[in-house]
Every structure is written in C-alpha cells, then in structure tokens.
Design an enzyme around this catalytic site. Structure first.
Site, PDB file in Angstrom:
ATOM      1  N   GLY A   1      79.550  88.061  44.997  1.00 55.75           N
ATOM      2  CA  GLY A   1      79.105  86.679  44.758  1.00 55.75           C
ATOM      3  C   GLY A   1      79.590  86.169  43.407  1.00 55.75           C
TER       4      GLY A   1
ATOM      5  N   ASP B   1      77.406  86.208  39.916  1.00 55.37           N
ATOM      6  CA  ASP B   1      77.618  87.250  38.900  1.00 55.37           C
ATOM      7  C   ASP B   1      79.065  87.154  38.435  1.00 55.37           C
ATOM      8  OD1 ASP B   1      75.008  88.630  38.898  1.00 55.37           O
ATOM      9  OD2 ASP B   1      75.470  88.841  41.014  1.00 55.37           O
TER      10      ASP B   1
ATOM     11  N   HIS C   1      73.383  86.861  50.202  1.00 53.04           N
ATOM     12  CA  HIS C   1      74.036  88.097  50.657  1.00 53.04           C
ATOM     13  C   HIS C   1      74.567  87.917  52.090  1.00 53.04           C
ATOM     14  CE1 HIS C   1      71.105  90.045  47.720  1.00 53.04           C
ATOM     15  NE2 HIS C   1      72.255  90.562  47.347  1.00 53.04           N
TER      16      HIS C   1
END
Ligand code: PAF
Length: 285
Positions: free
Chosen positions: A147, A150, A35
């Site tokens: 990201g 996914d 993240h």
C-alpha cells in the site's frame, strides 16, 4: 483458498500448482478493505495469489505497540475467503517458521534511514527488510503489492529489491480511504470514538496543504498543517515533510522542487495513544 502454516507446505503447494505467475500480498493481519483491494490487484494479475498474515516482532521498536497490535485471524480469514480462489493461499506462519535462527542482518538504505519514520522508529525498517526479504525467499513471488499509505516502507522495499537483485516486481497500490477521508489502517480500530471522529482532519488538512503549493512556500504550508491538526484535542503532528518519491529527500523551499519529479507530503500524527500516517501528492503547477 488454502490456509497453510509452514514453509514446506507453502512451497510444495506453489510447486504443485506450476503457475506462471505468483502474486504476493504480505500483511500483518487485522485486515480491512485497503488490504482487500491489494489482494484484488494481485488476483487480477496472477494465477496464484499468496497472502501472508504474520505480525513481525523485529519491526516493532515499541514492545507495547507489538503487544497491542490487533490480531483478528478469524475475521481476516472470512474476508479473504470472500475474494480468494480455490488455489490461492493464506500463509499464517509462526515465529519459528520465519526466523528458524535469529536474524541479525543489518540493512542500509542511505537517506531512507535518516528521514521521517526511520528517525522516529529506529530499527523499524531494518525489521521490515528482514521479514520482507525472508518472505520473498520463501514465496518467490513474481509480483508483490504494497500500500502507498506506507510511503517510506514502499521506497525501502524497492531499495531492498534493487540491493538484493531479486527479480520480484514491486507494485505500489493507491491509498484506500474511509468515507470521511481517513486512510484505512489496521490501527484505526484502536482509536477511541471521539478521536476517530476527529481523525478526518488529517486528510482534510493535507488535501488543503497540497492545494496551497500554488501560492504559498513550504514553511507556511508546514505551519498551516501543524496548527490545523494541533488545535484538535489530543492530536499532535510529529512531522509533515514534503519529499521526492524515490530518495525521500525533504524540500524546504518551493524553489528546490524540480519540474518532472514527483513530490509527496508525508505526515505522522499522534492521535491520543495511536500514531497515524498518511500522504498526498504535492503537484508542482
Ligand atoms: O505493511 C505491513 O503490514 C508490514 O510492514 C509488512 C510489509 C507486512 C511486513 O511485516
């Protein structure tokens, strides 16, 4: 950084800053370095960055998964404090802010609704589309970063943006991996130690599968992936599909692959009680 809980506060703050470019990183918290690397990408491109932390109930088709989803707000804020600037914002709304009325919208994404995660998690992407469209409506970002782990979610969000005519630019950010190759994920912290130790098999196997495309056909590659991971205690491959990068249509033979298109091998693995997903580019040679 500023931590804001309500839509009104957030929108006032963004308006007051009169920034040329707002970058947005939506998250469900339980933040890790993957993240943080999305946030750094946004920081490099935008004057103001908004990071949302909101565990969206409508995207969980499994109530237990929602209940067990890791919630680590204090730690998340510490990680963000280390990278965000004075005017950047962490948005931590509650359910009433996001869904003041029940969201019954239904989205349709063609083939994306029929493959891989969509098949195994019915309703999941509808919930993702509900929350992401709502967050876009609130934040009104110029760019939003997601990201590439996914992979299907990214394709769904691009389709959502093109359906709604939203001007936000969607950016896919490369997968960030642990030292042993496991793709970083908030769910990794739920893995039991023995399972975590063995989870490096996923990336090792899909890397080997990617190399096999030069001299093996897809059915052989799929059996290799299934067997290599399936022989590890408590690991089971739910799917390994090789798909194109826009409509995610699975190819069943190498001869169906078209030069000039990009293909990715996408995998979901049940590792003990936890589902892990990953993907790798399968380059035609
Ligand atoms: O990828 C996630 O963490 C979530 O699906 C998202 C995009 C924040 C929507 O809740």
């Amino acid at each position: 950084m500023k931590v804001l809980n309500t839509v009104i506060e957030l929108q006032n703050q963004i308006r007051n800053m009169q920034s040329d470019s707002v970058g947005f990183v939506p998250t469900m918290g339980a933040l890790h370095n993957g993240h943080i690397s999305l946030v750094e990408n946004a920081l490099a491109q935008c004057q103001v960055v908004v990071v949302s932390i909101y565990v969206n109930p409508t995207q969980f088709n499994d109530k237990n998964d929602l209940k067990n989803y890791p919630r680590t707000l204090e730690n998340d804020l510490e990680l963000l404090e280390a990278v965000l600037r004075e005017n950047d914002i962490v948005f931590t709304p509650d359910n009433k802010e996001i869904y003041p009325v029940e969201d019954n919208r239904e989205f349709h994404f063609g083939n994306l609704d029929n493959v891989m995660e969509a098949r195994l998690r019915p309703g999941h992407f509808n919930g993702v589309a509900q929350v992401v469209s709502r967050l876009f409506e609130i934040v009104k970002p110029d760019i939003a970063i997601f990201g590439l782990k996914d992979f299907q979610q990214l394709a769904v969000i691009k389709a959502l943006v093109s359906q709604t005519g939203n001007k936000v630019r969607i950016i896919g950010h490369p997968i960030i991996r642990e030292d042993d190759g496991l793709a970083m994920s908030s769910r990794n912290r739920l893995l039991e130690p023995e399972i975590r130790k063995n989870a490096s098999i996923i990336y090792k196997t899909i890397s080997a599968a990617s190399a096999m495309i030069s001299d093996s056909d897809i059915p052989q590659i799929k059996s290799f992936v299934k067997n290599s991971i399936g022989k590890i205690n408590q690991f089971e491959v739910e799917y390994f599909d090789i798909v194109d990068d826009t409509e995610l249509i699975p190819v069943n033979k190498r001869s169906e692959m078209v030069i000039g298109k990009r293909y990715f091998g996408c995998i979901a693995v049940r590792a003990g009680k936890i589902r892990l997903i990953d993907n790798i580019e399968i380059g035609l040679v």
